[in-house]
Design a protein around this motif. Sequence first.
Motif, PDB file in Angstrom:
ATOM      1  N   UNK A 187       0.858  -1.381   0.113  1.00  0.00           N
ATOM      2  CA  UNK A 187       0.038   0.016   0.159  1.00  0.00           C
ATOM      3  C   UNK A 187       0.910   1.303  -0.060  1.00  0.00           C
ATOM      4  N   UNK A 188       2.322   1.316  -0.434  1.00  0.00           N
ATOM      5  CA  UNK A 188       3.049   2.241  -0.462  1.00  0.00           C
ATOM      6  C   UNK A 188       2.470   3.136  -1.512  1.00  0.00           C
ATOM      7  N   UNK A 189       2.548   4.668  -1.175  1.00  0.00           N
ATOM      8  CA  UNK A 189       2.383   5.486  -2.229  1.00  0.00           C
ATOM      9  C   UNK A 189       3.670   5.762  -2.921  1.00  0.00           C
ATOM     10  N   UNK A 190       3.844   6.171  -4.262  1.00  0.00           N
ATOM     11  CA  UNK A 190       4.986   6.427  -4.886  1.00  0.00           C
ATOM     12  C   UNK A 190       4.821   7.974  -5.385  1.00  0.00           C
ATOM     13  N   UNK A 191       5.802   8.621  -5.486  1.00  0.00           N
ATOM     14  CA  UNK A 191       5.946   9.820  -5.859  1.00  0.00           C
ATOM     15  C   UNK A 191       5.646  10.029  -7.210  1.00  0.00           C
ATOM     16  N   UNK A 192       5.110  11.109  -7.844  1.00  0.00           N
ATOM     17  CA  UNK A 192       4.609  11.133  -9.333  1.00  0.00           C
ATOM     18  C   UNK A 192       6.062  11.397 -10.036  1.00  0.00           C
ATOM     19  N   UNK A 193       6.186  10.689 -11.113  1.00  0.00           N
ATOM     20  CA  UNK A 193       7.522  11.170 -12.006  1.00  0.00           C
ATOM     21  C   UNK A 193       7.093  12.316 -12.749  1.00  0.00           C
ATOM     22  N   UNK A 194       8.010  13.430 -12.561  1.00  0.00           N
ATOM     23  CA  UNK A 194       7.818  14.646 -13.068  1.00  0.00           C
ATOM     24  C   UNK A 194       8.999  14.755 -14.240  1.00  0.00           C
ATOM     25  N   UNK A 195       8.652  15.303 -15.296  1.00  0.00           N
ATOM     26  CA  UNK A 195       9.677  15.678 -16.082  1.00  0.00           C
ATOM     27  C   UNK A 195       9.717  17.258 -16.645  1.00  0.00           C
ATOM     28  N   UNK A 196      10.724  17.644 -17.389  1.00  0.00           N
ATOM     29  CA  UNK A 196      11.111  19.161 -17.564  1.00  0.00           C
ATOM     30  C   UNK A 196      10.227  19.549 -19.015  1.00  0.00           C
ATOM     31  N   UNK A 197       9.558  20.747 -18.735  1.00  0.00           N
ATOM     32  CA  UNK A 197       8.708  21.282 -19.955  1.00  0.00           C
ATOM     33  C   UNK A 197       9.914  21.669 -20.721  1.00  0.00           C
ATOM     34  N   UNK A 198       9.793  21.337 -22.218  1.00  0.00           N
ATOM     35  CA  UNK A 198      10.745  21.547 -23.403  1.00  0.00           C
ATOM     36  C   UNK A 198      10.790  22.929 -23.433  1.00  0.00           C
ATOM     37  N   UNK A 199       9.733  23.927 -23.219  1.00  0.00           N
ATOM     38  CA  UNK A 199       9.898  25.267 -23.733  1.00  0.00           C
ATOM     39  C   UNK A 199      10.143  26.329 -22.628  1.00  0.00           C
ATOM     40  N   UNK A 200       9.765  25.830 -21.346  1.00  0.00           N
ATOM     41  CA  UNK A 200       9.856  26.667 -20.146  1.00  0.00           C
ATOM     42  C   UNK A 200      10.813  26.195 -18.885  1.00  0.00           C
ATOM     43  N   UNK A 201      10.710  24.757 -18.908  1.00  0.00           N
ATOM     44  CA  UNK A 201      11.902  24.167 -18.035  1.00  0.00           C
ATOM     45  C   UNK A 201      10.854  23.989 -16.552  1.00  0.00           C
ATOM     46  N   UNK A 202       9.838  24.147 -16.794  1.00  0.00           N
ATOM     47  CA  UNK A 202       8.694  23.843 -15.553  1.00  0.00           C
ATOM     48  C   UNK A 202       8.683  22.402 -15.323  1.00  0.00           C
ATOM     49  N   UNK A 203       8.569  21.837 -14.100  1.00  0.00           N
ATOM     50  CA  UNK A 203       8.550  20.362 -13.942  1.00  0.00           C
ATOM     51  C   UNK A 203       6.878  20.072 -13.915  1.00  0.00           C
ATOM     52  N   UNK A 204       6.726  19.198 -15.041  1.00  0.00           N
ATOM     53  CA  UNK A 204       5.107  18.925 -15.087  1.00  0.00           C
ATOM     54  C   UNK A 204       5.108  17.300 -15.036  1.00  0.00           C
ATOM     55  N   UNK A 205       3.900  16.737 -14.874  1.00  0.00           N
ATOM     56  CA  UNK A 205       3.624  15.458 -15.066  1.00  0.00           C
ATOM     57  C   UNK A 205       3.802  15.129 -16.800  1.00  0.00           C
ATOM     58  N   UNK A 206       4.168  13.992 -16.960  1.00  0.00           N
ATOM     59  CA  UNK A 206       4.339  13.404 -18.335  1.00  0.00           C
ATOM     60  C   UNK A 206       3.170  13.428 -19.060  1.00  0.00           C
ATOM     61  N   UNK A 207       3.274  13.842 -20.434  1.00  0.00           N
ATOM     62  CA  UNK A 207       2.022  13.723 -21.077  1.00  0.00           C
ATOM     63  C   UNK A 207       0.677  14.857 -20.705  1.00  0.00           C
ATOM     64  N   UNK A 208       1.067  15.646 -20.034  1.00  0.00           N
ATOM     65  CA  UNK A 208       0.197  16.858 -19.811  1.00  0.00           C
ATOM     66  C   UNK A 208       0.502  18.249 -20.287  1.00  0.00           C
ATOM     67  N   UNK A 209      -0.514  19.058 -20.451  1.00  0.00           N
ATOM     68  CA  UNK A 209      -0.156  20.407 -20.929  1.00  0.00           C
ATOM     69  C   UNK A 209       0.554  21.316 -19.737  1.00  0.00           C
ATOM     70  N   UNK A 210       1.633  21.801 -20.280  1.00  0.00           N
ATOM     71  CA  UNK A 210       2.300  22.710 -19.019  1.00  0.00           C
ATOM     72  C   UNK A 210       1.477  23.766 -18.857  1.00  0.00           C
TER      73      UNK A 210
END
Length: 62
Positions: free
Chosen positions: A21-44
């Motif tokens: 029942x452990x919770x895992x931290x979401x995997x964040x990727x860097x936005x290609x245009x602004x560098x903001x950390x976002x969830x994968x396959x989502x609009x920044x």
Amino acid sequence: MAVPRAKTSKARTRRRKGINMRLTAPTLVECASCGNLILSHRVCPKCGFYRGRQVIVPDNNG
């Protein structure tokens, strides 16, 4: 039919359940245009880009 030799202790039961029942931290990727950390396959939400295209106009009111 298999029969348990002894009662499973509360500690052993809770340890087994707790591992699954452990919770895992979401995997964040860097936005290609602004560098903001976002969830994968989502609009920044900061710049509104997705896969190199402007998809939404971001609301920058705060």
